[in-house]
Design an enzyme around this catalytic site. Structure first.
Site, PDB file in Angstrom:
ATOM      1  N   ASP A 153       0.831  -1.212   0.000  1.00 52.74           N
ATOM      2  CA  ASP A 153       0.000   0.000   0.000  1.00 52.74           C
ATOM      3  C   ASP A 153       0.857   1.250   0.000  1.00 52.74           C
ATOM      4  O   ASP A 153       2.004   1.217   0.411  1.00 52.74           O
ATOM      5  CB  ASP A 153      -0.862   0.027   1.273  1.00 52.74           C
ATOM      6  N   LYS A 212      -3.543   3.539  -3.539  1.00 49.82           N
ATOM      7  CA  LYS A 212      -3.834   4.745  -4.297  1.00 49.82           C
ATOM      8  C   LYS A 212      -2.668   5.713  -4.134  1.00 49.82           C
ATOM      9  O   LYS A 212      -2.360   6.138  -3.022  1.00 49.82           O
ATOM     10  CB  LYS A 212      -5.115   5.346  -3.724  1.00 49.82           C
ATOM     11  N   MET A 261      -8.283   7.962   9.498  1.00 53.62           N
ATOM     12  CA  MET A 261      -8.724   8.631   8.262  1.00 53.62           C
ATOM     13  C   MET A 261      -9.628   9.826   8.567  1.00 53.62           C
ATOM     14  O   MET A 261     -10.617  10.052   7.883  1.00 53.62           O
ATOM     15  CB  MET A 261      -9.472   7.624   7.357  1.00 53.62           C
TER      16      MET A 261
HETATM   17  N1  SAH Z   1      -4.264  -0.821   8.759  1.00 52.05           N
HETATM   18  C1  SAH Z   1      -3.871   0.491   9.205  1.00 52.05           C
HETATM   19  C2  SAH Z   1      -4.945   1.517   8.981  1.00 52.05           C
HETATM   20  C3  SAH Z   1      -5.229   1.774   7.522  1.00 52.05           C
HETATM   21  S1  SAH Z   1      -6.364   3.075   7.274  1.00 52.05           S
HETATM   22  C4  SAH Z   1      -3.475   0.424  10.689  1.00 52.05           C
HETATM   23  O1  SAH Z   1      -3.722  -0.593  11.353  1.00 52.05           O
HETATM   24  O2  SAH Z   1      -2.893   1.378  11.190  1.00 52.05           O
HETATM   25  C5  SAH Z   1      -5.280   4.418   6.996  1.00 52.05           C
HETATM   26  C6  SAH Z   1      -5.295   5.348   8.169  1.00 52.05           C
HETATM   27  O3  SAH Z   1      -4.503   4.828   9.199  1.00 52.05           O
HETATM   28  C7  SAH Z   1      -4.716   6.724   7.892  1.00 52.05           C
HETATM   29  O4  SAH Z   1      -5.647   7.570   7.286  1.00 52.05           O
HETATM   30  C8  SAH Z   1      -4.380   7.195   9.294  1.00 52.05           C
HETATM   31  O5  SAH Z   1      -5.525   7.622   9.976  1.00 52.05           O
HETATM   32  C9  SAH Z   1      -3.957   5.884   9.943  1.00 52.05           C
HETATM   33  N2  SAH Z   1      -2.488   5.740   9.919  1.00 52.05           N
HETATM   34  C10 SAH Z   1      -1.766   4.840   9.238  1.00 52.05           C
HETATM   35  N3  SAH Z   1      -0.470   4.994   9.503  1.00 52.05           N
HETATM   36  C11 SAH Z   1      -0.370   5.984  10.395  1.00 52.05           C
HETATM   37  C12 SAH Z   1       0.702   6.607  11.072  1.00 52.05           C
HETATM   38  N4  SAH Z   1       1.963   6.213  10.904  1.00 52.05           N
HETATM   39  N5  SAH Z   1       0.433   7.619  11.934  1.00 52.05           N
HETATM   40  C13 SAH Z   1      -0.822   8.021  12.157  1.00 52.05           C
HETATM   41  N6  SAH Z   1      -1.875   7.480  11.540  1.00 52.05           N
HETATM   42  C14 SAH Z   1      -1.659   6.484  10.672  1.00 52.05           C
END
Ligand code: SAH
Length: 462
Positions: free
Chosen positions: A248, A270, A383
């Site tokens: 991703d 994306k 998100m």
């Molecule tokens: N599977 C991922 C979430 C995917 S949805 C997880 O478990 O973290 C994508 C969202 O995850 C982003 O919009 C943001 O809100 C959050 N996210 C992912 N990586 C992040 C990071 N390093 N710091 C803060 N938020 C993060």
């Protein structure tokens, strides 16, 4: 390289240690792991060395040996606990032409002793030519966690079974040993089932090779929030075995660096400004690659079970008859909590955590964040950056005040991580001023001891 790394066979070779105190004892301990003949030279010995001499494990002499003896020794250690005498003895040894190591004086050494990870007969030696001993220690401690204590025994077992495996074809033989050290035998051995591991290897040799891969066709792996060291060891192992990796956009490039150099890497998320891959297409390429016999890793940021459409991919693969495993990762909420040094739960105050989304799926309406946030709950909103205004309005409309604290952590776990402490009322403005953008998590807590929002709302109305 100014020094040349090599392993010396020490059986029956003489090593002379000049010194009789702690430094000499340290060298002795190390050398006693080998089959070298050790001679310690010093007028007096510390009790440990004296004990070894009495037990006949080392020889003890009191006069510095003549030059011919020094030069005939395989190695001479100068370990006197005293820099002054070390210089003089080094000069003697050097004149004799002996290969010399002067403890703690790399500039005077012909032979440098590396940092060692000892899983005898598997030995890893780490040297930095004296430039960075701290780095050597860091590498050593990483390797210590990677190589389980019993690994040497497994290697010895493999060594004993080598002659039996010699009758296999070269390709089968390579596959056999690969399977032994990365498949079931190593896992069983590590878990303490040594006999079972040995039996598995013997059975495989009798059967003409390793059994068909006991590993899932596709591994769906959590990459964690960013930073290669926030990934699990199992995830790293899968990456290193992968032929192809579908990842991703939010996966940290540092994590991809852990994969084999020649593994194919395909971005399926994306990219900003580019069209997103529809889920069906992602499912199709995963199935196609696995059917072609490639080892497939589907790498997702954070944890694959959190807002990552896990079931859809598992289902597509299983419906195609492919085996799947899921390797968890650190989810963004955990990483954000670590950054804030704040629990996701808090004894007596926050008893449940809601992982919720700020993303509005077209046509489905917004989640009602206002009703999700009741006393005793913490919301971790994924998100949520683009819809921070809607989130604020929803919470205000359910009686939460404009002063209610909100923490935002952007790029948690990355070097460029950012933290913002603000309030519901100032959330949108402060995020814009701080330049906070995705990926970010909004953390909003409602400790039990705060007044219930409904009560406040009633008071406000009254
Ligand atoms: N599977 C991922 C979430 C995917 S949805 C997880 O478990 O973290 C994508 C969202 O995850 C982003 O919009 C943001 O809100 C959050 N996210 C992912 N990586 C992040 C990071 N390093 N710091 C803060 N938020 C993060």
């Amino acid at each position: 390289m100014q020094t040349f790394p090599m392993f010396l066979r020490m059986t029956d070779r003489e090593v002379i240690i000049l010194g009789g105190g702690e430094q000499a004892a340290q060298k002795c301990r190390l050398l006693l792991k080998t089959e070298a003949r050790i001679t310690v030279v010093w007028p007096e010995l510390d009790p440990e060395l004296e004990g070894l001499a009495q037990a006949g494990r080392i020889a003890w002499e009191t006069n510095i040996p003549p030059s011919a003896r020094l030069s005939a020794a395989t190695l001479v250690f100068v370990a006197t606990d005293c820099p002054g005498s070390a210089h003089a003895l080094h000069a003697l040894a050097e004149d004799a032409g002996a290969l010399t190591n002067v403890v703690d004086q790399p500039a005077l050494c012909d032979a440098l002793t590396p940092s060692i990870v000892d899983r005898d007969p598997v030995v890893v030696a780490i040297g930095t030519e004296g430039t960075a001993p701290v780095l050597a220690r860091q590498i050593k401690s990483k390797l210590e966690t990677l190589l389980e204590p019993g690994l040497g025994d497994l290697a010895s077992l493999a060594g004993r079974l080598r002659p039996a495996a010699a009758r296999l074809q070269p390709k089968e033989r390579r596959n056999l040993w690969r399977w032994v050290f990365s498949g079931s035998p190593r896992a069983r051995h590590k878990a303490g089932a040594e006999r079972e591991a040995a039996q598995q290897i013997k059975d495989a040799i009798s059967a003409g090779g390793a059994p068909k891969e006991d590993r899932a066709a596709v591994s769906i792996v959590g990459a964690g929030p960013g930073g290669a060291d926030l990934m699990t060891l199992r995830g790293v192992q899968r990456l290193q075995e992968a032929d192809i990796i579908f990842y991703d956009r939010l996966v940290d490039p540092a994590v991809l660096e852990l994969a084999r150099r020649d593994a194919e890497r395909v971005l399926v998320g994306k990219a900003p400004g580019a069209a997103s891959w529809p889920q069906d297409r992602i499912n199709a390429v995963l199935v196609q690659a696995a059917r072609a016999g490639q080892k497939v890793v589907r790498l997702k940021c954070g944890d694959p079970a959190v807002f990552a459409r896990l079931e859809e991919e598992v289902e597509a693969l299983e419906n195609s008859g492919l085996s799947v495993e899921v390797v968890p990762g650190i989810t963004a909420a955990s990483a954000a909590a670590a950054t804030l040094k704040q629990g996701l739960t808090q004894r007596g105050e926050i008893e449940s955590v809601t992982l919720t989304t700020g993303h509005l799926k077209p046509g489905t309406g917004a989640p009602d964040w206002g009703t999700q946030l009741v006393p005793g709950v913490a919301l971790a909103i994924y998100m949520g950056v683009a819809n921070a205004g809607e989130i604020r309005d929803s919470l205000l409309s359910r009686g939460h005040t404009a002063e209610h604290a909100v923490s935002v952590v952007a790029s948690a776990g990355h070097p460029e991580e950012q933290t913002l402490h603000t309030s519901l009322g100032r959330l949108v403005e402060d995020m814009a001023n701080a330049g906070i953008s995705n990926p970010a998590i909004l953390m909003i807590r409602h400790p039990k001891s705060d007044a219930a929002p409904q009560a406040r709302q009633l008071r406000a109305v009254g």
